[in-house]
Design an enzyme around this catalytic site. Structure first.
Site, PDB file in Angstrom:
ATOM      1  N   CYS A 231      -4.382   6.086   1.193  1.00 26.63           N
ATOM      2  CA  CYS A 231      -3.346   6.069   0.735  1.00 26.63           C
ATOM      3  C   CYS A 231      -2.726   5.697  -0.267  1.00 26.63           C
ATOM      4  O   CYS A 231      -1.921   4.544   0.342  1.00 26.63           O
ATOM      5  CB  CYS A 231      -2.363   6.879   1.732  1.00 26.63           C
ATOM      6  SG  CYS A 231      -0.804   7.605   1.151  1.00 26.63           S
TER       7      CYS A 231
ATOM      8  N   CYS B 130       1.563   6.430  -0.312  1.00 26.54           N
ATOM      9  CA  CYS B 130       2.293   5.364   0.953  1.00 26.54           C
ATOM     10  C   CYS B 130       1.187   4.019   0.472  1.00 26.54           C
ATOM     11  O   CYS B 130       2.907   3.007   0.985  1.00 26.54           O
ATOM     12  CB  CYS B 130       1.632   5.724   1.894  1.00 26.54           C
ATOM     13  SG  CYS B 130       1.176   7.201   2.512  1.00 26.54           S
ATOM     14  N   ASP B 131       1.114   3.489   0.506  1.00 25.79           N
ATOM     15  CA  ASP B 131       0.387   1.579   0.668  1.00 25.79           C
ATOM     16  C   ASP B 131       0.883   1.398  -1.614  1.00 25.79           C
ATOM     17  O   ASP B 131       0.424  -0.193  -1.527  1.00 25.79           O
ATOM     18  CB  ASP B 131      -1.005   1.695   1.393  1.00 25.79           C
ATOM     19  CG  ASP B 131      -0.222   1.554   3.148  1.00 25.79           C
ATOM     20  OD1 ASP B 131       0.357   1.776   3.407  1.00 25.79           O
ATOM     21  OD2 ASP B 131      -1.660   2.329   2.839  1.00 25.79           O
TER      22      ASP B 131
END
Ligand code: NDP
Length: 314
Positions: A138, A141-142
């Site tokens: 992701c 997200c990261d």
């Protein structure tokens, strides 16, 4: 000898942000929800490390801790959380049946499906070992953790193209590893990739190994056309080769789209079966964020509550 089948007003299947949020709302509305946690209690967030984009955590938190917090909040209002997974369902009648762990039947007036989706992985040992330590499925997200660094992303669909351009804004260099000599992504997305100076697309390329001991230090990539191996010096490795919604057990009952996501009536979490609601990644292939999953979990509990009220079930 007849055995009594447990009956509940509201059964929640799955324990990610959607399931727990549905549980908090359903419990506070006195629906006495029972949650069947599923194979991966806490869902996809339990395999991530830091979470910095969920509102309410100004200093960020860790995915597994966040899911513990969600769980504690659901339990505080009396959600009955159970181990086990739902192995099959029967949505023939007005009362819905589920089978837990292939043996225990339970029935409910409303079912909230929050079974999520699972990212597809390449299947490399190093990918599994470094998951959460530089390997991620992701970018949204990261990606932030790799600000100013060099990263690689594997995949050639719209997600990979979108995530490559997202990463390109944060990172110094993005290698996009494409297994064929062309991308599957829409032309518009391909143009965006091609017009981003710091993305280098490696066609006909396959990842042989992700390098690193405690974190990612590189990726060994093989070119199927030239036969050459190349080591990419990257600190982040993103996998964007698609997701599978965890919806197989529902396919004989619910309307699914061509890739298996549960279809919901727009603006609601209602499915084609009365009293069955779907929330989170099992029905959303577009946003796929913890906060959007939680939002739709809230919607599902409210939809379930209103359905029960309209049916006069107390
Ligand atoms: P897709 O299934 O569309 O693409 C998966 C990609 O991963 C393909 O290019 C495939 O390669 C590649 N792949 C699969 N397995 C491997 C492997 N083992 N090694 C290397 N590469 C692999 O998934 P997406 O998540 O990209 O998209 C899912 C759906 O969501 C699509 O319908 C997409 O259009 C849509 N979407 C739309 C967006 C938008 O409109 N903004 C944004 C994101 C998604 P190959 O091509 O060779 O099969």
């Amino acid at each position: 000898m007849s055995t009594t089948v447990e009956h509940h007003k509201c059964l929640i299947i799955g324990s990610g942000p959607a399931g727990y949020t549905a549980a908090i709302y359903a419990a506070r509305a006195d629906l006495k929800p029972v949650m069947i946690q599923g194979m991966q209690p806490g869902g996809q967030l339990t395999i991530t490390t830091e979470v910095e984009n969920y509102p309410g955590y100004p200093k960020g938190t860790h995915g597994p801790q966040m899911m513990e917090d969600f769980k504690a909040q659901a339990e505080r209002f009396g959600t009955d959380i159970r181990w086990g997974y739902v192995s099959s369902v029967d949505f023939t009648g007005p009362v819905h049946k589920i089978i837990v762990d292939e043996k225990t039947e339970m029935t409910a007036d409303t079912i909230i499906i929050a079974t999520g989706a699972s990212a597809k992985w390449l299947g490399l040992e190093s990918e599994q070992r470094l998951n959460g330590f530089g390997v991620s499925a992701c970018a949204v997200c990261d990606g932030f953790f790799f600000k100013g660094q060099d990263v690689a992303i594997v995949g050639a669909g719209d997600t990979a193209a979108e995530e490559a351009t997202y990463l390109a804004k944060l990172c110094r260099k993005v290698y996009m590893i494409v297994r064929r000599d062309e991308m599957r992504a829409s032309k518009a997305m391909q143009h965006r990739v091609m017009n981003t100076a710091n993305i280098e697309v490696l066609y006909n390329s396959e990842t042989k190994e992700i390098l690193g001991d405690k974190g990612v230090s590189g990726a060994l990539v093989h070119n199927n056309k030239t036969g050459e191996d190349r080591t990419l010096e990257v600190t982040g490795f993103f996998v964007a080769i698609g997701h599978d919604p965890n919806t197989k057990i529902f396919k004989n009952w619910l309307d699914l789209d061509e890739t298996g996501y549960i279809k919901t009536i727009p603006g609601s979490t209602r499915t084609n079966i009365e009293g069955v609601f779907a929330a989170g990644d099992a029905q959303d292939h577009i946003y796929r964020q913890a906060v959007t999953a939680a939002g739709s979990g809230c919607m599902a509990a409210i939809d379930a509550e209103r359905y029960l009220a309209a049916k006069g079930i107390h």
